[in-house]
Design a protein around this motif. Structure first.
Motif: not given
Length: 111
Positions: A59-66
Motif C-alpha cells: 500500500r505504501r509503495a503504491v501510494g509513493r508510486i501514485s
C-alpha cells in the motif's frame, strides 16, 4: 505355589504399570494435541500479521508510486505549459521584430 502367586502379583503390578503408562500416554497425547493446535493458531496469526505487514508495504509503495506519478504528470504538464508560454512569447517577440522591420522598410521606401 508361592512362586506362581509371586508371578501373578508381578503380572498384576506390570498390568497396573501398563495401565498407568496408557493413562499418562493419553494425557501426554492430549497435551501434545493442544500444543499443536496452539502452534497452528500462532502460525496462522503470524502468517496473518505477515500478510498484513506485506500488504501495508505494498500500500505504501503504491501510494509513493501514485504520488510520484501524479507529480511527474504535473511536472510534465507544467513544463509543457512553460514551454508553450515561452514559444508564444518568442512568437510575439518575433512578430514585433518583423513588424518593426516591415515599418522601417516601408518608411525607407516612402521617404
Amino acid at each position: 505355589e508361592g512362586e506362581a502367586l509371586q508371578h501373578e502379583e508381578s503380572l498384576e503390578t506390570h498390568r497396573q504399570h501398563l495401565d498407568q503408562a496408557r493413562v499418562e500416554k493419553a494425557a501426554v497425547e492430549e497435551h501434545l494435541s493442544a500444543l499443536q493446535m496452539t502452534v497452528e493458531q500462532t502460525r496462522d496469526e503470524l502468517d496473518s500479521r505477515e500478510k498484513e505487514r506485506r500488504l501495508e508495504v505494498v500500500r505504501r509503495a503504491v501510494g509513493r508510486i501514485s504520488h510520484a506519478g501524479v507529480r511527474n504528470v504535473f511536472d510534465a504538464w507544467s513544463l509543457g505549459v512553460r514551454k508553450q508560454m515561452e514559444a508564444q512569447h518568442r512568437l510575439e517577440v518575433g512578430k514585433r521584430v518583423v513588424e518593426r522591420m516591415l515599418h522601417a522598410e516601408m518608411a525607407h521606401c516612402f521617404t
